[in-house]
Design a protein around this motif. Structure first.
Motif, mmCIF file in Angstrom:
data_model
loop_
_atom_site.group_PDB
_atom_site.id
_atom_site.type_symbol
_atom_site.label_atom_id
_atom_site.label_comp_id
_atom_site.label_asym_id
_atom_site.label_seq_id
_atom_site.Cartn_x
_atom_site.Cartn_y
_atom_site.Cartn_z
ATOM 1 N N UNK A 13 3.347 5.900 7.103
ATOM 2 C CA UNK A 13 2.887 4.519 7.007
ATOM 3 C C UNK A 13 3.075 3.840 8.346
ATOM 4 N N UNK A 64 0.785 -1.235 0.000
ATOM 5 C CA UNK A 64 0.000 0.000 0.000
ATOM 6 C C UNK A 64 0.809 1.273 0.000
ATOM 7 N N UNK A 65 2.003 1.219 -0.547
ATOM 8 C CA UNK A 65 2.826 2.429 -0.544
ATOM 9 C C UNK A 65 2.435 3.304 -1.719
ATOM 10 N N UNK A 66 2.245 4.572 -1.446
ATOM 11 C CA UNK A 66 1.932 5.504 -2.524
ATOM 12 C C UNK A 66 3.260 5.878 -3.166
ATOM 13 N N UNK A 67 3.430 5.443 -4.374
ATOM 14 C CA UNK A 67 4.737 5.583 -5.005
ATOM 15 C C UNK A 67 5.043 7.022 -5.401
ATOM 16 N N UNK A 110 8.758 5.182 5.220
ATOM 17 C CA UNK A 110 9.230 4.141 4.299
ATOM 18 C C UNK A 110 9.663 4.747 2.982
ATOM 19 N N UNK A 111 10.482 4.015 2.265
ATOM 20 C CA UNK A 111 10.846 4.497 0.935
ATOM 21 C C UNK A 111 9.629 4.377 0.019
ATOM 22 N N UNK A 112 9.473 5.343 -0.852
ATOM 23 C CA UNK A 112 8.339 5.299 -1.760
ATOM 24 C C UNK A 112 8.774 5.206 -3.211
ATOM 25 N N UNK A 113 10.065 5.304 -3.451
ATOM 26 C CA UNK A 113 10.555 5.095 -4.812
ATOM 27 C C UNK A 113 12.058 4.881 -4.713
#
Lengths: 378, 916
Positions: B842, A26-29, B821-824
């Motif tokens: 998160x 569920x991470x929003x990239x 958290x890392x997101x990219x």
């Protein structure tokens, strides 16, 4: 210093804890952010690499193209040419002029980006590039000693390229060629053998050093690379070429933060990861996140060889490359089961060994020998 | 004399009962015989008359009387004769004796002697020392001057309630009179002060773990009654113990949790080690960031906002071995009190909570000891009396956890590491007299870690305090305390001689407190006093650690400050149902020199580039003062003795701050005092609650809701360098915080099954609203704090099969804590790197853990030389790998995601405890 402190805590936790692979859901990239890796060097070597961030699940990176220039604050612009998609270099020789600052300027997808004007830094010569066998961890530490009399506090970055000769533990007189479906003789005086191979690698992370805590700008015996036991780097001859760059405090802090974000975040006492702001901005939209820090410096190169017999402790021992097998139906059968020929001839039955014991290509090597390699192995 | 002896057997009570129904008679007799006289009187009045008939057979009597009492009538008849009439009221008997009178009751002086002080004094009368401790339920104790002509309406009764077996004072016992519901609870010294109507009273006394008992008193004036209670031992019946529950419903304080060591001993914890801090974390409203956290968060406050006091000494690091063990030896702890909401006016200096841990006094009757052997730690305690008036306790604890490091894999490189700690306690208690008591306590703890002969790390807590308690009179008591606290840590490396270093940090405090309690009237109790603390902090010293080290010696300037407070609080019982507690605490904080500091442009965030001037402060000169009042208010309305509602509001300030950029209390966190550039933190909390006990006070329930705000909480900037930073004000930012929540709790403390269940919903958020920040976290919006766990459910229970076998279980469930958290990801410098989300956007997976333990007491004979207890259990029964953190690591230039759990599998343990 903090890195070691944190690593041992992590290992304590391992005894009674579990570190298991995990992919958060569920991470929003935040894909598509511009990433600029830009270093201005004199006289040669300037390189700018442009790309974008991708989602954590993706595998391919897409380079970005556009117009890339170097500007000087006295009004001169130097265009860079795209040698590869997303990679830009300065073809001609470049000289830093007195009291002039430089900036990176780009136009990509209709957006205009520019970095801050930075003062070029002068990188000192490396005092010494040495190596030492580290008994405790069973590895070879490669160390750098350097000092910079021109500044109060020195910040350095290093990159390296490794090339090494991979030698198979045993010389197999013949080998099975699966395409031609026949046995070929290995010749030591031509490239037609599987005894000598070559491999290469380069640094894949930021290697940084700072003299903040020291009495002078001298950094002594800073470990920049470690050769672990069990690999093929020291099977015959190893070469490392180290490039050193001087940085300023801001660039150092930025890169160190990037490195910490992928190094120390897991442990119990990890600092909260944060993003620092680089020095490149979208002129129309200063709030746009641009990852990267533009640096203007010079490059100093130093290299050295390490021969295998200088470090007998690193020779792989007790391996199963002593076991010789004979009971296969033929070379093809042995090949299919992952074994290669050790000896093959009339008069005695053929002997076989595990493929990686007789074939250097199975140990990460290729037959591509660097032209400058100092011996005549083929 | 003979008569006295003769009639001794007839005498049962020394009191004469007045008010017996008396018959009135009328006589009109002329020249009658004694026999006739007696018969008339007996018939009319019901008295029986005794005489020696031989003496009077020749006498004749004439008497006239109307409506006279029989004794008087008889006396009239014998007037002028040699005979005397004696009355024995209790039995309605009259005696007529020649020339003698019968003594029908024992003289008042017979049993005891009284010293008479001057009349009209309100001082109490000393009873015979034999009678000091009221130990009998049936004996009526006389208090006050019996011969006083007038009885006062109300009488003040004071005294100390102590344990019959050990002589230790009993805290939290309730002594009350049933009909008027006048009651009092004993304080930390076992002392109570109770206002009662004069006359004959029956007082009921209840104490946790003690036999319910009563005392009969006859109150003539103010006085003292010391009571000794027996421990309730091995009774299989249910015991009605109501003191704790009454205390919760009746007191005005909200958000207070009190636990005695008996409650703590049965809760299973990792490795079977009894742990005071872990028990505190099982209470609602108390969270921690994870299992290895050495700090805890109370109602949304950060870990440095809790004042942890051990025997009045401040403890900066309350755990050993990174949070796995608490720093307090459980054999010495008597009770713990956690103030989450209503913080009494005598405490200050932290804005979220006060955790008070008090140690016992030594056994005053006999020499005893305890030894406890566990998987990882062992402890020894010795205590006993020294002479009549003194007692001591010595306790020590150490670990031998090196064996667990020996279990590490060879190639981790840390197989030969050593981790250890030890702590020592020494307590001395001396009673000069009933009015004066001295309590001295010393504590020392040391942790050291050595992993691979390189990194060494250690820290030390040391505290010493002396407390003198004085009772001026039955309405005024005081406590004077003085002490010294010390906390320091160091880390050092030696591996690479060129950069070998040693980093040290230390903080020292010297303090003095004067606390008075005055029971001015029975409606008002005043607490007032003065505290002063002198801080001396060494933020960091960085030195080379080998001859060839190139490290430059660096030292951050020492910090000094003086924090002084005066406070006044009134517990006012407006009506028996409504009482309020109003308090004001005024604190003045002075940052003292010598110091050289920079002042910055107020329009920008402090930065190395925008300092406008450098100031110098002289030795011990105050260069920055902060002062302000703090208000502590709480009110309780009791609908009945088991149902009440409460509300409260508190403001608090904090002048010492922990500067950290790690989620948990890390070993290298630094502390900083407020000064010209760092303002004090301010907190405000409002709370309200409903409290009801059911089933004759055997089940306590409560609902409490709160809302808190925090200002000037220090957060760090991106890329901040917090260690050895000479201008740390340039790397921190003032943040605002808010927290709100509801806590529901159900507690059962008697019967075979006891324990508690609680559920709490809470939110804690922070915001960087300083307009000078260019790029605030989350764009200046509220973001979750590191310890924001909205849902939390806790269960701690103990089931006694028999007195010997019991089973304990606890469950802990909470929402996962927030993480960044890392997101990219992207490529740079030949490797892969990550880009992080906004802070705490998160959450890690939810946390759930269940532990179970089985406790066996092999023998219960009171007279055995030693008593032992064995505890077998499993920690993390379900083996859930509760994620502590989620992160990415670059391996060979590629990123891999990992989840780390501290205790990833069930951990069984055994511990053995001997008491002799």
């Amino acid at each position: 210093m903090k890195k070691k402190l944190i690593y041992w805590i992590v290992f304590l936790a391992i005894a009674i804890s579990c570190i298991s692979p995990y992919e958060p859901q569920g991470i929003e990239s935040t894909e598509g952010l511009l990433v600029v890796e830009a270093t201005l060097l004199a006289p040669y070597g300037t390189e700018v690499k442009l790309s974008r961030t991708i989602s954590l699940n993706d595998m391919t990176y897409e380079p970005v193209s556009g117009e890339v220039k170097i500007l000087s604050d006295d009004g001169v612009a130097y265009r860079l040419t795209e040698t590869e998609k997303g990679t830009y270099t300065l073809e001609q020789e470049f000289v830093y002029r007195e009291n002039v600052k430089y900036a990176l300027d780009m136009i990509l997808d209709g957006k205009h980006y520019r970095s801050e004007y930075v003062e070029p830094l002068r990188t000192p010569e490396v005092d010494a590039l040495t190596w030492k066998y580290n008994e405790k961890y069973e590895q070879v530490d490669i160390m750098v000693t350097v000092s910079n009399p021109d500044v109060d506090v020195a910040y350095y970055q290093w990159k390296f390229k490794e090339n090494w000769e991979v030698r198979a533990p045993n010389f197999g007189t013949h080998r099975w060629d699966p395409d031609a479906r026949r046995v070929i003789t290995n010749e030591l005086d031509t490239p037609n053998n599987r005894y000598y191979c070559w491999a290469k690698d380069s640094s894949r992370h930021f290697i940084l050093g700072s003299s903040e805590k020291f009495i002078s700008t001298t950094i002594k015996d800073k470990v920049i690379n470690e050769i672990a036991y069990g690999g093929s780097r020291l099977s015959n001859l190893y070469h490392i070429s180290v490039k050193q760059y001087e940085l300023d405090g801001e660039a150092y802090s930025y890169f160190r933060n990037l490195q910490n974000n992928v190094e120390t975040t897991g442990s119990i006492f990890a600092p909260q990861p944060t993003e620092m702001k680089g020095n490149i901005n979208n002129l129309d939209n200063p709030k746009e996140t641009v990852i990267g820090f533009f640096v203007a410096t010079t490059e100093i190169t130093i290299e050295m060889y390490i021969e295998a017999n200088e470090v007998p402790e690193m020779q792989v021992r007790g391996s199963d490359c002593l076991e010789v097998l004979k009971d296969f139906k033929g070379p093809q059968d042995a090949y299919d089961q992952g074994y290669g020929i050790l000896t093959y001839g009339i008069g005695a039955p053929p002997e076989y060994m595990l493929m990686r014991c007789v074939d250097c290509t199975r140990r990460g090597g290729t037959k591509k020998k660097p032209e400058w390699w100092p011996n005549d192995h083929q | 004399m003979e008569v006295k002896k003769l009639y001794l057997s007839l005498i049962l009570l020394t009191f004469t009962f007045v008010g017996f129904a008396q018959q009135k008679i009328s006589l009109n007799l002329n020249q009658v015989t004694a026999e006739e006289l007696f018969r008339q009187i007996e018939q009319q009045s019901g008295y029986t008359i005794y005489c020696n008939p031989a003496d009077m057979d020749s006498l004749l009597f004439s008497v006239q009387c109307v409506d006279e009492l029989a004794p008087q009538a008889l006396a009239k008849a014998f007037e002028g004769t040699a005979f005397q009439v004696s009355v024995y009221e209790g039995k309605q008997q009259l005696f007529v004796l020649k020339e003698r009178s019968l003594v029908t009751s024992i003289s008042d002086d017979y049993f005891y002697q009284r010293k008479e002080l001057e009349r009209g004094s309100s001082d109490y009368y000393l009873l015979n020392p034999m009678e000091q401790k009221a130990t009998s339920e049936n004996k009526v104790y006389t208090i006050g001057d019996e011969t006083a002509t007038t009885l006062p309406d109300k009488v003040q009764l004071t005294g100390v309630i102590s344990d019959f077996r050990t002589g230790e004072p009993i805290v939290g016992a309730v002594i009350y009179e049933e009909t008027t519901m006048a009651g009092a609870t004993t304080d930390a010294y076992g002392y109570y002060s109770l206002s009662l109507p004069s006359g004959r009273q029956r007082l009921l006394i209840r104490g946790l773990g003690l036999k319910d008992t009563q005392r009969q008193v006859q109150l003539y004036g103010n006085g003292k009654l010391d009571i000794e209670l027996e421990e309730e031992v091995y009774s299989l019946k249910e015991v009605t113990v109501t003191s704790e529950r009454l205390a919760r419903v009746q007191s005005t304080a909200l958000g207070v949790e009190r636990m005695q060591i008996k409650d703590i001993k049965n809760i299973p914890t990792a490795f079977g080690e009894m742990d005071v801090i872990k028990v505190v974390m099982m209470l609602p409203g108390v969270k921690s960031v994870g299992e290895a956290s050495s700090g805890f968060n109370v109602r949304g406050g950060s870990t440095d906002q809790n004042l942890i006091l051990y025997n009045n000494g401040t403890i900066y690091n309350p755990t050993h071995l990174f949070g796995f063990f608490s720093a307090f030896n459980p054999d010495l702890v008597k009770e713990i009190e956690l103030y989450k909401s209503s913080i009494p006016s005598k405490y200050g200096g932290r804005i979220s909570s006060v955790l008070e841990i008090n140690a016992r006094e030594g056994n005053k009757k006999e020499f005893t000891g305890q030894v406890s052997i566990g998987l990882l730690t062992s402890r020894v305690t010795l205590e006993g009396p020294i002479g009549e008036k003194t007692s001591f306790i010595l306790g020590g604890r150490t670990t031998y956890s090196d064996w667990i490091l020996g279990m590490l894999p060879e190639d981790s490189g840390y197989k030969d590491g050593k981790a250890g700690f030890y702590d020592l306690n020494a307590i001395l208690d001396h009673k000069f007299s009933d009015k004066d008591n001295l309590y001295i306590s010393g504590y020392y703890s040391n942790d050291r870690f050595r992993f691979d002969s390189d990194e060494r790390y250690g820290y030390t807590n040391a505290n010493a305090s002396a407390k003198w308690r004085h009772i001026y009179n039955n309405r005024l008591t005081s406590t004077m305390t003085g002490g010294y606290d010390h906390y320091s840590y160091h880390t050092e490396t030696r591996e690479n001689p060129s950069d070998a270093y040693k980093l040290k940090f230390g903080i020292n405090q010297v303090y003095g407190k004067f606390d008075f309690t005055s029971y001015i009237t029975d409606k008002h109790t005043l607490d007032f006093g003065l505290n002063s603390t002198l801080y001396m902090l060494s933020p960091g010293t960085y030195t080379p650690n080998s001859d060839s080290s190139l490290v430059a010696r660096d030292q951050i300037q020492d910090e000094r400050a003086l924090e002084t407070s005066v406070y006044l609080a009134d517990r006012w019982e407006i009506t028996p149902k409504l009482s309020i507690d109003l308090g004001v605490r005024y604190t003045m904080f002075n940052a003292l020199g010598p110091r050289t500091y920079t002042l910055y442009d107020p329009n920008q965030l402090p930065d190395e580039t925008n300092g406008i001037s450098t100031e110098e402060a002289g030795d011990w000169k105050s260069f920055k003062t902060y002062h302000a009042p703090e208000f502590r208010l709480s009110a309780r309305y009791a609908f009945s003795s088991d149902f009440s509602i409460k509300a409260g509001a508190n403001t608090l300030r904090q002048y010492i701050h922990k500067i950290s950029n790690t989620t948990v209390m890390s070993p290298t966190d630094t502390w900083k005092l407020s000064d010209a550039n760092i303002k004090p933190q301010k907190g405000l909390q409002v709370a309200a609650g409903i409290y009801k006990n059911f089933l004759d006070n055997t089940i306590e329930t409560s609902i409490e809701g709160y809302y808190k705000t925090m200002e000037d909480y220090l957060d760090y900037r991106s890329g901040a360098q917090l260690i050895m930073n000479h201008h740390i004000e340039t790397d921190v930012i003032s943040t605002t915080g808010r927290a709100y929540g509801v806590e529901l709790m159900l507690k059962k403390t008697q019967g075979k099954l006891n324990g508690w269940i609680s559920y709490a919903y809470s939110k804690t958020q922070l915001r960087q609203d300083d307009p000078r920040v260019d790029d605030p976290i989350n764009n200046g919006d509220w973001y979750n704090a590191d310890y924001d766990k909205p849902h939390e459910f806790k269960f701690a229970g103990n089931y006694k099969f028999t007195q010997r076998y019991s089973l304990s279980m606890n469950c802990d469930y909470s929402t996962g804590r927030p993480i960044t958290v890392p997101t990219s990801k992207y490529q740079y410098a030949g490797g892969e790197y990550v880009y992080y989300s906004e802070r705490n956007q998160y959450r890690i997976p939810d946390f759930f853990r269940m532990d179970l333990s089985f406790n066996i007491e092999p023998s219960h004979h009171l007279t055995l030389l030693t008593h032992s207890m064995i505890s077998i259990g499993v920690y993390n029964l379900t083996g859930r790998k509760n994620a502590y953190s989620v992160y990415y690591v670059a391996e060979g230039g590629r990123l891999k995601g990992y989840k780390m759990a501290i205790f990833g599998s069930p951990i069984p343990y055994v511990s053995y405890n001997i008491k002799f």
